[in-house]
Scaffold this motif. Structure first.
Motif, PDB file in Angstrom:
ATOM      1  N   ARG A 116       0.838  -1.207   0.000  1.00 55.85           N
ATOM      2  CA  ARG A 116       0.000   0.000   0.000  1.00 55.85           C
ATOM      3  C   ARG A 116       0.872   1.257   0.000  1.00 55.85           C
ATOM      4  NH1 ARG A 116      -3.892  -1.394   3.446  1.00 55.85           N
ATOM      5  NH2 ARG A 116      -5.234  -1.898   1.710  1.00 55.85           N
ATOM      6  N   ARG A 117       1.979   1.230   0.743  1.00 52.49           N
ATOM      7  CA  ARG A 117       2.886   2.379   0.782  1.00 52.49           C
ATOM      8  C   ARG A 117       3.512   2.636  -0.589  1.00 52.49           C
ATOM      9  NH1 ARG A 117       7.972   3.665   0.941  1.00 52.49           N
ATOM     10  NH2 ARG A 117       8.782   1.545   0.979  1.00 52.49           N
ATOM     11  N   GLN A 118       3.879   1.562  -1.278  1.00 55.58           N
ATOM     12  CA  GLN A 118       4.525   1.702  -2.575  1.00 55.58           C
ATOM     13  C   GLN A 118       3.542   2.034  -3.694  1.00 55.58           C
ATOM     14  OE1 GLN A 118       6.882  -1.763  -3.440  1.00 55.58           O
ATOM     15  NE2 GLN A 118       8.317  -1.366  -1.771  1.00 55.58           N
ATOM     16  N   ASN A 119       2.292   1.590  -3.564  1.00 52.13           N
ATOM     17  CA  ASN A 119       1.285   1.791  -4.612  1.00 52.13           C
ATOM     18  C   ASN A 119      -0.030   2.256  -3.987  1.00 52.13           C
ATOM     19  OD1 ASN A 119       2.896   0.601  -6.855  1.00 52.13           O
ATOM     20  ND2 ASN A 119       2.723  -1.235  -5.599  1.00 52.13           N
ATOM     21  N   PRO A 120      -0.102   3.506  -3.538  1.00 52.56           N
ATOM     22  CA  PRO A 120      -1.306   3.966  -2.849  1.00 52.56           C
ATOM     23  C   PRO A 120      -2.564   3.990  -3.729  1.00 52.56           C
ATOM     24  CG  PRO A 120       0.284   5.763  -3.091  1.00 52.56           C
ATOM     25  CD  PRO A 120       0.925   4.528  -3.608  1.00 52.56           C
ATOM     26  N   ALA A 121      -2.397   3.982  -5.042  1.00 52.70           N
ATOM     27  CA  ALA A 121      -3.551   4.059  -5.940  1.00 52.70           C
ATOM     28  C   ALA A 121      -4.238   2.704  -6.145  1.00 52.70           C
ATOM     29  CB  ALA A 121      -3.118   4.619  -7.296  1.00 52.70           C
ATOM     30  N   LEU A 122      -3.605   1.624  -5.734  1.00 53.52           N
ATOM     31  CA  LEU A 122      -4.185   0.293  -5.948  1.00 53.52           C
ATOM     32  C   LEU A 122      -5.320   0.022  -4.971  1.00 53.52           C
ATOM     33  CD1 LEU A 122      -1.035  -1.966  -6.505  1.00 53.52           C
ATOM     34  CD2 LEU A 122      -2.563  -1.000  -8.224  1.00 53.52           C
ATOM     35  N   GLY A 123      -6.301  -0.744  -5.443  1.00 49.56           N
ATOM     36  CA  GLY A 123      -7.403  -1.161  -4.586  1.00 49.56           C
ATOM     37  C   GLY A 123      -6.991  -2.364  -3.750  1.00 49.56           C
ATOM     38  N   GLN A 124      -7.820  -2.684  -2.761  1.00 51.51           N
ATOM     39  CA  GLN A 124      -7.496  -3.783  -1.846  1.00 51.51           C
ATOM     40  C   GLN A 124      -7.389  -5.126  -2.576  1.00 51.51           C
ATOM     41  OE1 GLN A 124      -6.618  -3.349   1.384  1.00 51.51           O
ATOM     42  NE2 GLN A 124      -6.032  -5.508   1.330  1.00 51.51           N
ATOM     43  N   ASP A 125      -8.259  -5.368  -3.555  1.00 50.81           N
ATOM     44  CA  ASP A 125      -8.188  -6.620  -4.317  1.00 50.81           C
ATOM     45  C   ASP A 125      -6.866  -6.738  -5.058  1.00 50.81           C
ATOM     46  OD1 ASP A 125     -10.674  -7.372  -3.442  1.00 50.81           O
ATOM     47  OD2 ASP A 125     -11.727  -6.739  -5.271  1.00 50.81           O
ATOM     48  N   GLN A 126      -6.415  -5.642  -5.644  1.00 49.51           N
ATOM     49  CA  GLN A 126      -5.148  -5.651  -6.367  1.00 49.51           C
ATOM     50  C   GLN A 126      -3.971  -5.883  -5.413  1.00 49.51           C
ATOM     51  OE1 GLN A 126      -5.897  -1.783  -8.085  1.00 49.51           O
ATOM     52  NE2 GLN A 126      -5.838  -2.685 -10.160  1.00 49.51           N
ATOM     53  N   ILE A 127      -4.027  -5.239  -4.264  1.00 50.13           N
ATOM     54  CA  ILE A 127      -2.965  -5.420  -3.279  1.00 50.13           C
ATOM     55  C   ILE A 127      -2.948  -6.864  -2.789  1.00 50.13           C
ATOM     56  CG2 ILE A 127      -2.255  -4.833  -0.918  1.00 50.13           C
ATOM     57  CD1 ILE A 127      -3.001  -1.930  -1.565  1.00 50.13           C
ATOM     58  N   ASP A 128      -4.128  -7.417  -2.474  1.00 47.15           N
ATOM     59  CA  ASP A 128      -4.200  -8.806  -2.021  1.00 47.15           C
ATOM     60  C   ASP A 128      -3.654  -9.765  -3.076  1.00 47.15           C
ATOM     61  OD1 ASP A 128      -5.248  -8.176   0.457  1.00 47.15           O
ATOM     62  OD2 ASP A 128      -7.336  -8.474  -0.179  1.00 47.15           O
ATOM     63  N   ALA A 129      -4.021  -9.541  -4.335  1.00 49.49           N
ATOM     64  CA  ALA A 129      -3.535 -10.400  -5.420  1.00 49.49           C
ATOM     65  C   ALA A 129      -2.015 -10.295  -5.551  1.00 49.49           C
ATOM     66  CB  ALA A 129      -4.210 -10.034  -6.737  1.00 49.49           C
ATOM     67  N   GLY A 130      -1.503  -9.080  -5.467  1.00 52.20           N
ATOM     68  CA  GLY A 130      -0.050  -8.887  -5.552  1.00 52.20           C
ATOM     69  C   GLY A 130       0.686  -9.547  -4.402  1.00 52.20           C
ATOM     70  N   VAL A 131       0.155  -9.404  -3.191  1.00 46.34           N
ATOM     71  CA  VAL A 131       0.787 -10.021  -2.024  1.00 46.34           C
ATOM     72  C   VAL A 131       0.731 -11.543  -2.133  1.00 46.34           C
ATOM     73  CG1 VAL A 131       0.547 -10.365   0.477  1.00 46.34           C
ATOM     74  CG2 VAL A 131       0.499  -8.058  -0.476  1.00 46.34           C
ATOM     75  N   ASN A 132      -0.415 -12.088  -2.538  1.00 47.48           N
ATOM     76  CA  ASN A 132      -0.535 -13.539  -2.699  1.00 47.48           C
ATOM     77  C   ASN A 132       0.449 -14.071  -3.733  1.00 47.48           C
ATOM     78  OD1 ASN A 132      -2.543 -13.672  -0.769  1.00 47.48           O
ATOM     79  ND2 ASN A 132      -4.210 -13.642  -2.252  1.00 47.48           N
ATOM     80  N   GLY A 133       0.551 -13.372  -4.851  1.00 45.14           N
ATOM     81  CA  GLY A 133       1.504 -13.768  -5.889  1.00 45.14           C
ATOM     82  C   GLY A 133       2.941 -13.682  -5.380  1.00 45.14           C
ATOM     83  N   GLY A 134       3.244 -12.638  -4.621  1.00 42.40           N
ATOM     84  CA  GLY A 134       4.587 -12.486  -4.056  1.00 42.40           C
ATOM     85  C   GLY A 134       4.916 -13.598  -3.074  1.00 42.40           C
ATOM     86  N   ILE A 135       3.942 -13.986  -2.266  1.00 42.66           N
ATOM     87  CA  ILE A 135       4.162 -15.079  -1.310  1.00 42.66           C
ATOM     88  C   ILE A 135       4.423 -16.385  -2.051  1.00 42.66           C
ATOM     89  CG2 ILE A 135       3.021 -16.526   0.424  1.00 42.66           C
ATOM     90  CD1 ILE A 135       1.685 -13.939   1.465  1.00 42.66           C
ATOM     91  N   LEU A 136       3.621 -16.681  -3.061  1.00 40.52           N
ATOM     92  CA  LEU A 136       3.812 -17.915  -3.831  1.00 40.52           C
ATOM     93  C   LEU A 136       5.180 -17.927  -4.506  1.00 40.52           C
ATOM     94  CD1 LEU A 136       2.729 -20.585  -4.898  1.00 40.52           C
ATOM     95  CD2 LEU A 136       1.705 -19.320  -6.788  1.00 40.52           C
ATOM     96  N   PHE A 137       5.542 -16.825  -5.123  1.00 44.00           N
ATOM     97  CA  PHE A 137       6.843 -16.731  -5.781  1.00 44.00           C
ATOM     98  C   PHE A 137       7.962 -16.886  -4.751  1.00 44.00           C
ATOM     99  CE2 PHE A 137      10.419 -14.264  -7.551  1.00 44.00           C
ATOM    100  CZ  PHE A 137      10.641 -15.024  -8.690  1.00 44.00           C
ATOM    101  N   GLY A 138       7.809 -16.256  -3.603  1.00 44.56           N
ATOM    102  CA  GLY A 138       8.811 -16.371  -2.543  1.00 44.56           C
ATOM    103  C   GLY A 138       8.984 -17.798  -2.059  1.00 44.56           C
ATOM    104  N   LEU A 139       7.870 -18.527  -1.930  1.00 44.65           N
ATOM    105  CA  LEU A 139       7.948 -19.927  -1.513  1.00 44.65           C
ATOM    106  C   LEU A 139       8.665 -20.783  -2.556  1.00 44.65           C
ATOM    107  CD1 LEU A 139       4.411 -20.432   0.065  1.00 44.65           C
ATOM    108  CD2 LEU A 139       6.615 -20.303   1.260  1.00 44.65           C
ATOM    109  N   LEU A 140       8.419 -20.503  -3.828  1.00 49.35           N
ATOM    110  CA  LEU A 140       9.118 -21.228  -4.892  1.00 49.35           C
ATOM    111  C   LEU A 140      10.622 -20.950  -4.851  1.00 49.35           C
ATOM    112  CD1 LEU A 140       6.611 -20.754  -7.853  1.00 49.35           C
ATOM    113  CD2 LEU A 140       7.099 -22.869  -6.598  1.00 49.35           C
ATOM    114  N   ILE A 141      10.975 -19.689  -4.657  1.00 44.92           N
ATOM    115  CA  ILE A 141      12.388 -19.312  -4.572  1.00 44.92           C
ATOM    116  C   ILE A 141      13.044 -19.975  -3.355  1.00 44.92           C
ATOM    117  CG2 ILE A 141      13.977 -17.370  -4.178  1.00 44.92           C
ATOM    118  CD1 ILE A 141      12.894 -17.553  -7.038  1.00 44.92           C
ATOM    119  N   ALA A 142      12.348 -19.958  -2.207  1.00 45.18           N
ATOM    120  CA  ALA A 142      12.882 -20.562  -0.985  1.00 45.18           C
ATOM    121  C   ALA A 142      13.138 -22.055  -1.184  1.00 45.18           C
ATOM    122  CB  ALA A 142      11.923 -20.336   0.183  1.00 45.18           C
ATOM    123  N   THR A 143      12.210 -22.736  -1.829  1.00 51.22           N
ATOM    124  CA  THR A 143      12.371 -24.166  -2.101  1.00 51.22           C
ATOM    125  C   THR A 143      13.567 -24.398  -3.023  1.00 51.22           C
ATOM    126  OG1 THR A 143       9.996 -24.519  -1.826  1.00 51.22           O
ATOM    127  CG2 THR A 143      11.226 -26.215  -3.034  1.00 51.22           C
TER     128      THR A 143
END
Length: 170
Positions: free
Chosen positions: A47-74
């Motif tokens: 939200r700090r980096q992209n204040p114009a995004l809606g909550q759905d967009q932020i949630d989708a971005g965070v979810n995608g980031g978590i999934l990508f992070g888990l793949l990288i960690a593995t």
């Protein structure tokens, strides 16, 4: 004496180095995954980096980031485990790769510790949590120790090269 079909015995220091590499990667990944599951912090940062995004967009971005992070960690844990096991089998190229990765990790860890202790990190707006500093100290020590141990038994790698060369000529 090991024959061509008998695996060479892994020296104790090399075996310890192998497990130090795996432990260091595991500890770092556990801390990284713990940070990934701090959704509130991730959402606040998005939200700090992209204040114009809606909550759905932020949630989708965070979810995608978590999934990508888990793949990288593995991938990181698998890569370190494979490199450490290959190094333990006497492959010098794996020792060199681990040395480069470990030296970068040690240098970065020392930089983090110096930046945190001197206040540079705070001046740059980087918050260093005590658990992050503890993980940095532990992984830096593990990596430095593993590097030293790998080079204490250099004969293990020369023997492996000689055995490999002899088996290729047969």
């Amino acid at each position: 004496m090991a024959g061509p079909l008998t695996p060479a015995r892994v020296p104790k220091l090399i075996d310890v180095a192998r497990w130090l590499w795996i432990a260091s990667a595991g500890i770092g990944v556990v801390r990284f995954v713990a940070q990934l599951f701090d959704r509130e912090t991730l959402i606040a940062e998005a939200r700090r980096q992209n204040p114009a995004l809606g909550q759905d967009q932020i949630d989708a971005g965070v979810n995608g980031g978590i999934l990508f992070g888990l793949l990288i960690a593995t991938a990181i844990v698998l890569a370190y485990t494979r490199l450490a096991n290959t190094m333990a089998r006497g492959r010098n190229w794996a020792r060199i790769v681990l040395t480069v990765l470990g030296a970068a990790s040690v240098a970065f860890g020392l930089f983090r510790l110096v930046a945190s202790g001197s206040g540079i990190a705070a001046d740059l707006g980087v918050a260093m949590q005590p658990v992050d500093l503890a993980v940095t100290v532990v992984t830096t020590a593990l990596d430095a120790t593993a590097i030293v141990l790998m080079y204490r038994v250099s004969a293990h790698f020369r023997t492996r090269v000689t055995v490999d060369s002899a088996s290729q000529r047969s």
